[in-house]
Design a protein around this motif. Structure first.
Motif, mmCIF file in Angstrom:
data_model
loop_
_atom_site.group_PDB
_atom_site.id
_atom_site.type_symbol
_atom_site.label_atom_id
_atom_site.label_comp_id
_atom_site.label_asym_id
_atom_site.label_seq_id
_atom_site.Cartn_x
_atom_site.Cartn_y
_atom_site.Cartn_z
ATOM 1 N N ALA A 19 0.971 -1.246 -0.187
ATOM 2 C CA ALA A 19 0.063 -0.034 -0.068
ATOM 3 C C ALA A 19 0.900 1.223 -0.082
ATOM 4 O O ALA A 19 0.499 2.137 -0.588
ATOM 5 C CB ALA A 19 -0.833 0.035 1.206
ATOM 6 N N ALA A 20 1.887 1.003 0.608
ATOM 7 C CA ALA A 20 3.031 2.335 0.799
ATOM 8 C C ALA A 20 3.460 2.535 -0.384
ATOM 9 O O ALA A 20 3.578 3.865 -1.051
ATOM 10 C CB ALA A 20 3.861 1.831 1.712
ATOM 11 N N LYS A 21 4.033 1.484 -1.275
ATOM 12 C CA LYS A 21 4.539 1.585 -2.646
ATOM 13 C C LYS A 21 3.431 2.162 -3.720
ATOM 14 O O LYS A 21 3.659 3.217 -4.325
ATOM 15 C CB LYS A 21 4.770 -0.001 -3.309
ATOM 16 C CG LYS A 21 5.555 0.097 -4.619
ATOM 17 C CD LYS A 21 6.101 -1.211 -4.907
ATOM 18 C CE LYS A 21 6.593 -1.386 -6.260
ATOM 19 N NZ LYS A 21 5.841 -0.808 -7.382
ATOM 20 N N SER A 22 1.980 1.713 -3.560
ATOM 21 C CA SER A 22 1.179 2.305 -4.470
ATOM 22 C C SER A 22 1.097 3.823 -4.171
ATOM 23 O O SER A 22 0.756 4.692 -5.054
ATOM 24 C CB SER A 22 -0.092 1.495 -4.034
ATOM 25 O OG SER A 22 -1.327 2.112 -4.815
ATOM 26 N N ARG A 23 0.869 4.202 -2.877
ATOM 27 C CA ARG A 23 0.586 5.530 -2.789
ATOM 28 C C ARG A 23 1.763 6.252 -3.008
ATOM 29 O O ARG A 23 1.645 7.633 -3.502
ATOM 30 C CB ARG A 23 0.294 5.622 -1.193
ATOM 31 C CG ARG A 23 0.055 7.212 -0.566
ATOM 32 C CD ARG A 23 -1.215 7.838 -1.428
ATOM 33 N NE ARG A 23 -1.446 8.928 -0.848
ATOM 34 C CZ ARG A 23 -2.370 9.757 -1.286
ATOM 35 N NH1 ARG A 23 -3.015 9.442 -2.319
ATOM 36 N NH2 ARG A 23 -2.562 11.153 -0.813
ATOM 37 N N ALA A 24 3.168 5.951 -2.834
ATOM 38 C CA ALA A 24 4.224 6.969 -3.134
ATOM 39 C C ALA A 24 3.971 6.992 -4.643
ATOM 40 O O ALA A 24 4.303 8.197 -5.302
ATOM 41 C CB ALA A 24 5.658 6.011 -2.880
ATOM 42 N N LYS B 262 -3.654 -0.175 4.991
ATOM 43 C CA LYS B 262 -3.615 0.608 3.922
ATOM 44 C C LYS B 262 -3.830 2.408 4.428
ATOM 45 O O LYS B 262 -3.075 3.170 4.125
ATOM 46 C CB LYS B 262 -4.980 0.571 2.922
ATOM 47 C CG LYS B 262 -4.904 1.667 1.881
ATOM 48 C CD LYS B 262 -6.198 1.173 0.995
ATOM 49 C CE LYS B 262 -6.272 2.309 -0.149
ATOM 50 N NZ LYS B 262 -7.419 1.975 -1.172
ATOM 51 N N GLY B 263 -4.567 2.433 5.550
ATOM 52 C CA GLY B 263 -4.701 3.724 6.226
ATOM 53 C C GLY B 263 -3.252 4.206 6.922
ATOM 54 O O GLY B 263 -2.907 5.103 6.708
ATOM 55 N N GLN B 264 -2.586 3.129 7.317
ATOM 56 C CA GLN B 264 -1.271 3.259 8.099
ATOM 57 C C GLN B 264 -0.324 3.657 7.043
ATOM 58 O O GLN B 264 0.573 4.499 7.052
ATOM 59 C CB GLN B 264 -0.816 2.298 8.888
ATOM 60 C CG GLN B 264 -1.743 2.028 10.142
ATOM 61 C CD GLN B 264 -1.158 0.929 11.103
ATOM 62 O OE1 GLN B 264 -0.058 0.249 10.799
ATOM 63 N NE2 GLN B 264 -1.953 0.599 12.050
ATOM 64 N N ALA B 265 -0.265 2.675 6.042
ATOM 65 C CA ALA B 265 0.663 2.973 4.777
ATOM 66 C C ALA B 265 0.419 4.234 4.155
ATOM 67 O O ALA B 265 1.690 4.981 4.038
ATOM 68 C CB ALA B 265 0.443 1.845 3.601
ATOM 69 N N THR B 266 -0.748 4.601 3.771
ATOM 70 C CA THR B 266 -1.123 5.903 2.955
ATOM 71 C C THR B 266 -0.680 7.115 3.929
ATOM 72 O O THR B 266 -0.014 8.113 3.430
ATOM 73 C CB THR B 266 -2.623 6.044 2.483
ATOM 74 O OG1 THR B 266 -2.836 4.778 1.932
ATOM 75 C CG2 THR B 266 -2.930 7.170 2.061
#
Length: 309
Positions: A43-48, A268-272
């Protein structure tokens, strides 16, 4: 000449904007084999990438020394920001000092740093209040068990703040009058892992230990307990099993009436939130020391609303 100069200025600005948008964020994950951490980093990769940034993700393999080395490498590579899910809370003061000395924004995610209250303006923690994870889990189990039973507890790596807090939460809830008929007969570290938990529960069963409640600090260990119980011929109708994270596998198990309780931790919330915080810090914005992402109880009654999250 003026037009040529204007075009050159626009080109220069475009190159500068592209360079800023292409800034790399370093991300140190504690364990690629953990399902929740996998969801977190993906999720972090997707948001970045959605925000136009590249992200370099490394696996610390639950090794403090390896994670510290990764932080050093990120700093040497002059990354724009660092996101860390700490292997050990005890190491976070050192990581914080390393990032501060390099003047690089630092975001802790998921696992609370020991120096939370001492983080500067370029550092923050994005995660949930662990006091509620084990509390919600244990309170619901007490309710479903009608306050009676013999319980065991599978604990995560005890150098992790989450494992210590979730375990203590369970012990504290069991002191409540509504739970005073539940006896905690055994507890053991199972390192957040499904296989490890399977082994621990199998050993308890083979030793003749009697229990009808399993508290687990996370879903992976809860699922390992389910595997061991089923392999031993125990009916899942005769035992309550509870975990934390609401991973896809755990929700599927809950849907099959194997797992009884989990607690939604919003990967997802934490990663974003961690990527957004990193970008804000990269842009010079001050950050609060804690961006809280609440836990939510998941049972058979509300399972459907979590299946697509």
């Amino acid at each position: 000449m003026k037009q040529t100069g204007l075009l050159a200025a626009v080109a220069a600005f475009t190159m500068m904007a592209t360079a800023v948008n292409a800034d790399t964020i370093g991300f140190s994950s504690p364990n690629f084999d953990d399902n929740f951490q996998t969801a977190l980093r993906e999720a972090a990769k997707s948001r970045a990438e959605e925000l136009g940034h590249s992200i370099q993700i490394e696996d610390a393999r639950e090794d403090v020394g390896m994670q510290l080395s990764q932080i050093q490498n990120f700093i040497a590579s002059d990354v724009a920001a660092i996101i860390v899910a700490p292997v050990s809370a005890a190491a976070t003061p050192q990581i914080t000092k390393m990032a501060e000395a390099a003047d690089i924004p630092l975001i802790y995610v998921n696992r609370r740093p020991a120096d939370l209250d001492a983080l500067g303006e370029k550092a923050a923690f994005v995660g949930s209040d662990e006091t509620w994870s084990g509390t919600l889990e244990a309170f619901e189990v007490c309710k479903q068990a009608a306050g009676t039973g013999k319980a065991v507890m599978l604990m995560g790596i005890l150098s992790n703040e989450a494992a210590v807090t979730r375990s203590e939460d369970v012990r504290e809830v069991l002191k409540l009058s509504m739970c005073n008929g539940i006896e905690l007969v055994a507890e053991q570290e199972a390192k957040w892992q499904r296989t490890e938990a399977n082994n621990v529960v199998s050993n308890w069963l083979s030793s003749g230990l009697e229990f009808d409640i399993v508290f687990a600090n996370n879903d992976e260990m809860a699922l390992g307990a389910v595997q061991a119980l089923k392999a031993a011929g125990v009916s899942m109708d005769d035992v309550l099993v509870a975990g934390v994270d609401a991973t896809d596998d755990a929700l599927a198990s809950l849907g099959k009436n194997e797992l009884d309780v989990t607690v939604f931790q919003n990967a997802k919330g934490q990663a974003t939130g961690s990527v957004d915080a990193a970008v804000k810090a990269m842009n010079g914005e001050a950050l609060p020391n804690w961006i809280n992402i609440p836990f939510e109880l998941v049972t058979q009654d509300n399972l459907k609303s979590y299946m697509s999250q």
